[in-house]
Design a protein around this motif. Structure first.
Motif, PDB file in Angstrom:
ATOM      1  N   TRP A 105     -19.014 -22.429 -12.972  1.00 60.22           N
ATOM      2  CA  TRP A 105     -19.466 -21.223 -13.642  1.00 60.22           C
ATOM      3  C   TRP A 105     -20.984 -21.251 -13.818  1.00 60.22           C
ATOM      4  CZ3 TRP A 105     -19.122 -16.453 -14.394  1.00 60.22           C
ATOM      5  CH2 TRP A 105     -19.640 -15.815 -15.509  1.00 60.22           C
ATOM      6  N   ALA A 106     -21.535 -22.408 -14.121  1.00 63.99           N
ATOM      7  CA  ALA A 106     -22.976 -22.515 -14.325  1.00 63.99           C
ATOM      8  C   ALA A 106     -23.744 -22.244 -13.041  1.00 63.99           C
ATOM      9  CB  ALA A 106     -23.330 -23.892 -14.870  1.00 63.99           C
ATOM     10  N   SER A 107     -23.259 -22.804 -11.942  1.00 63.90           N
ATOM     11  CA  SER A 107     -24.020 -22.681 -10.690  1.00 63.90           C
ATOM     12  C   SER A 107     -23.791 -21.356  -9.988  1.00 63.90           C
ATOM     13  CB  SER A 107     -23.663 -23.832  -9.745  1.00 63.90           C
ATOM     14  OG  SER A 107     -22.264 -23.861  -9.470  1.00 63.90           O
ATOM     15  N   ILE A 108     -22.615 -20.798 -10.099  1.00 62.95           N
ATOM     16  CA  ILE A 108     -22.307 -19.612  -9.308  1.00 62.95           C
ATOM     17  C   ILE A 108     -23.085 -18.399  -9.793  1.00 62.95           C
ATOM     18  CG2 ILE A 108     -20.318 -18.693 -10.587  1.00 62.95           C
ATOM     19  CD1 ILE A 108     -18.940 -18.460  -7.796  1.00 62.95           C
ATOM     20  N   ARG A 109     -23.543 -18.410 -11.030  1.00 65.34           N
ATOM     21  CA  ARG A 109     -24.294 -17.276 -11.557  1.00 65.34           C
ATOM     22  C   ARG A 109     -25.772 -17.316 -11.204  1.00 65.34           C
ATOM     23  NH1 ARG A 109     -23.389 -17.682 -17.733  1.00 65.34           N
ATOM     24  NH2 ARG A 109     -23.552 -19.886 -17.201  1.00 65.34           N
ATOM     25  N   GLU A 110     -26.246 -18.459 -10.701  1.00 67.98           N
ATOM     26  CA  GLU A 110     -27.673 -18.631 -10.445  1.00 67.98           C
ATOM     27  C   GLU A 110     -28.037 -18.142  -9.045  1.00 67.98           C
ATOM     28  OE1 GLU A 110     -29.564 -22.327 -11.302  1.00 67.98           O
ATOM     29  OE2 GLU A 110     -28.130 -22.816 -12.883  1.00 67.98           O
ATOM     30  N   SER A 111     -28.860 -17.125  -8.970  1.00 67.31           N
ATOM     31  CA  SER A 111     -29.243 -16.583  -7.667  1.00 67.31           C
ATOM     32  C   SER A 111     -30.005 -17.610  -6.828  1.00 67.31           C
ATOM     33  CB  SER A 111     -30.090 -15.322  -7.849  1.00 67.31           C
ATOM     34  OG  SER A 111     -31.253 -15.597  -8.601  1.00 67.31           O
ATOM     35  N   SER A 112     -30.685 -18.552  -7.470  1.00 67.67           N
ATOM     36  CA  SER A 112     -31.461 -19.556  -6.734  1.00 67.67           C
ATOM     37  C   SER A 112     -30.576 -20.524  -5.958  1.00 67.67           C
ATOM     38  CB  SER A 112     -32.360 -20.336  -7.686  1.00 67.67           C
ATOM     39  OG  SER A 112     -31.579 -21.041  -8.627  1.00 67.67           O
ATOM     40  N   LYS A 113     -29.276 -20.558  -6.278  1.00 65.79           N
ATOM     41  CA  LYS A 113     -28.352 -21.464  -5.596  1.00 65.79           C
ATOM     42  C   LYS A 113     -27.921 -20.932  -4.222  1.00 65.79           C
ATOM     43  CE  LYS A 113     -27.805 -24.526  -8.929  1.00 65.79           C
ATOM     44  NZ  LYS A 113     -28.197 -25.939  -8.783  1.00 65.79           N
ATOM     45  N   TYR A 114     -28.255 -19.680  -3.950  1.00 67.40           N
ATOM     46  CA  TYR A 114     -27.784 -19.044  -2.722  1.00 67.40           C
ATOM     47  C   TYR A 114     -28.880 -19.050  -1.653  1.00 67.40           C
ATOM     48  CZ  TYR A 114     -23.884 -17.681  -5.576  1.00 67.40           C
ATOM     49  OH  TYR A 114     -22.767 -17.719  -6.385  1.00 67.40           O
ATOM     50  N   ASP A 115     -28.457 -19.406  -0.449  1.00 63.49           N
ATOM     51  CA  ASP A 115     -29.399 -19.538   0.651  1.00 63.49           C
ATOM     52  C   ASP A 115     -29.577 -18.257   1.454  1.00 63.49           C
ATOM     53  OD1 ASP A 115     -27.550 -22.426   0.844  1.00 63.49           O
ATOM     54  OD2 ASP A 115     -29.679 -22.491   0.346  1.00 63.49           O
ATOM     55  N   TYR A 116     -28.555 -17.426   1.462  1.00 61.35           N
ATOM     56  CA  TYR A 116     -28.585 -16.241   2.320  1.00 61.35           C
ATOM     57  C   TYR A 116     -28.163 -15.009   1.527  1.00 61.35           C
ATOM     58  CZ  TYR A 116     -28.639 -19.951   5.772  1.00 61.35           C
ATOM     59  OH  TYR A 116     -28.961 -21.068   6.486  1.00 61.35           O
ATOM     60  N   TRP A 117     -28.820 -13.901   1.860  1.00 60.09           N
ATOM     61  CA  TRP A 117     -28.570 -12.633   1.173  1.00 60.09           C
ATOM     62  C   TRP A 117     -28.444 -11.506   2.189  1.00 60.09           C
ATOM     63  CZ3 TRP A 117     -28.211 -12.199  -4.174  1.00 60.09           C
ATOM     64  CH2 TRP A 117     -28.537 -13.346  -4.885  1.00 60.09           C
ATOM     65  N   GLY A 118     -27.607 -10.538   1.842  1.00 61.81           N
ATOM     66  CA  GLY A 118     -27.525  -9.337   2.647  1.00 61.81           C
ATOM     67  C   GLY A 118     -28.617  -8.353   2.262  1.00 61.81           C
ATOM     68  N   GLN A 119     -28.632  -7.227   2.953  1.00 61.63           N
ATOM     69  CA  GLN A 119     -29.679  -6.223   2.726  1.00 61.63           C
ATOM     70  C   GLN A 119     -29.357  -5.313   1.551  1.00 61.63           C
ATOM     71  OE1 GLN A 119     -27.274  -5.898   4.867  1.00 61.63           O
ATOM     72  NE2 GLN A 119     -26.551  -3.788   4.615  1.00 61.63           N
ATOM     73  N   GLY A 120     -28.134  -5.351   1.084  1.00 61.60           N
ATOM     74  CA  GLY A 120     -27.734  -4.541  -0.063  1.00 61.60           C
ATOM     75  C   GLY A 120     -27.076  -3.233   0.337  1.00 61.60           C
ATOM     76  N   THR A 121     -26.201  -2.758  -0.524  1.00 63.41           N
ATOM     77  CA  THR A 121     -25.552  -1.463  -0.326  1.00 63.41           C
ATOM     78  C   THR A 121     -25.550  -0.723  -1.654  1.00 63.41           C
ATOM     79  OG1 THR A 121     -23.572  -0.348   0.537  1.00 63.41           O
ATOM     80  CG2 THR A 121     -23.202  -2.364  -0.713  1.00 63.41           C
ATOM     81  N   GLN A 122     -25.915   0.545  -1.613  1.00 65.53           N
ATOM     82  CA  GLN A 122     -26.059   1.325  -2.841  1.00 65.53           C
ATOM     83  C   GLN A 122     -24.693   1.812  -3.323  1.00 65.53           C
ATOM     84  OE1 GLN A 122     -28.991   2.287  -4.674  1.00 65.53           O
ATOM     85  NE2 GLN A 122     -27.430   2.983  -6.135  1.00 65.53           N
ATOM     86  N   VAL A 123     -24.459   1.616  -4.610  1.00 67.07           N
ATOM     87  CA  VAL A 123     -23.283   2.181  -5.283  1.00 67.07           C
ATOM     88  C   VAL A 123     -23.786   3.088  -6.401  1.00 67.07           C
ATOM     89  CG1 VAL A 123     -21.281   1.667  -6.731  1.00 67.07           C
ATOM     90  CG2 VAL A 123     -21.774   0.251  -4.725  1.00 67.07           C
ATOM     91  N   THR A 124     -23.373   4.333  -6.364  1.00 67.65           N
ATOM     92  CA  THR A 124     -23.770   5.298  -7.382  1.00 67.65           C
ATOM     93  C   THR A 124     -22.519   5.894  -8.013  1.00 67.65           C
ATOM     94  OG1 THR A 124     -25.791   5.838  -6.155  1.00 67.65           O
ATOM     95  CG2 THR A 124     -25.089   7.382  -7.868  1.00 67.65           C
ATOM     96  N   VAL A 125     -22.437   5.784  -9.339  1.00 62.69           N
ATOM     97  CA  VAL A 125     -21.289   6.304 -10.076  1.00 62.69           C
ATOM     98  C   VAL A 125     -21.769   7.457 -10.948  1.00 62.69           C
ATOM     99  CG1 VAL A 125     -19.377   5.764 -11.611  1.00 62.69           C
ATOM    100  CG2 VAL A 125     -20.298   3.995 -10.092  1.00 62.69           C
ATOM    101  N   SER A 126     -21.240   8.630 -10.683  1.00 63.45           N
ATOM    102  CA  SER A 126     -21.653   9.808 -11.446  1.00 63.45           C
ATOM    103  C   SER A 126     -20.727  10.017 -12.639  1.00 63.45           C
ATOM    104  CB  SER A 126     -21.637  11.042 -10.547  1.00 63.45           C
ATOM    105  OG  SER A 126     -20.322  11.297 -10.095  1.00 63.45           O
ATOM    106  N   SER A 127     -21.305  10.568 -13.704  1.00 63.15           N
ATOM    107  CA  SER A 127     -20.513  10.785 -14.931  1.00 63.15           C
ATOM    108  C   SER A 127     -19.850  12.154 -14.931  1.00 63.15           C
ATOM    109  CB  SER A 127     -21.418  10.649 -16.153  1.00 63.15           C
ATOM    110  OG  SER A 127     -22.487  11.539 -16.046  1.00 63.15           O
TER     111      SER A 127
END
Length: 127
Positions: A105-127
């Motif tokens: 739990w301690a390590s999995i939350r740390e972004s510095s522990k990850y070597d590779y990242w995707g480009q991201g995908t936008q999620v928009t939730v309207s009210s």
């Protein structure tokens, strides 16, 4: 080098559902812990969910609504998002980190522990 490609983001009304996918280009997918982070405008990148050999982990804000899973045969990790809220609006990033370093739990939350990242995908939730 591992390439991560996310898909599945979009616009959805509050209470709706989306399923994000992240495809990894590696023959050693099983060696990696996988996670989803998100970043809303003007805010830091936050941990959402992760999956390792030790189990699955969730941020309190999504527990009970989101489910992370992986298909090792397809080199893909998924994030099933239900009961979406406007505050879930963000860019969602997939991340991969070696399992020998990302397993608790301690390590999995740390972004510095990850070597590779995707480009991201936008999620928009309207009210």
């Amino acid at each position: 080098q591992v390439q991560l490609v996310e898909s599945g983001g979009g616009l959805v009304q509050a209470g709706g559902s989306l399923r994000l996918s992240c495809a990894a280009s590696t023959r050693t997918f099983r060696s990696y812990a996988m996670a989803w982070f998100r970043q809303a405008p003007g805010k830091e990148r936050d941990f959402v969910a992760g999956i390792t050999w030790s189990g699955t982990y969730y941020a309190d804000s999504v527990k009970g609504r989101f489910t992370i899973s992986r298909d090792n045969a397809q080199n893909t990790v998924y994030l099933e998002m239900n009961s979406l809220k406007p505050e879930d609006t963000a860019v969602y990033y997939c991340a991969a980190g070696l399992s020998r370093y990302v397993y608790s739990w301690a390590s999995i939350r740390e972004s510095s522990k990850y070597d590779y990242w995707g480009q991201g995908t936008q999620v928009t939730v309207s009210s």
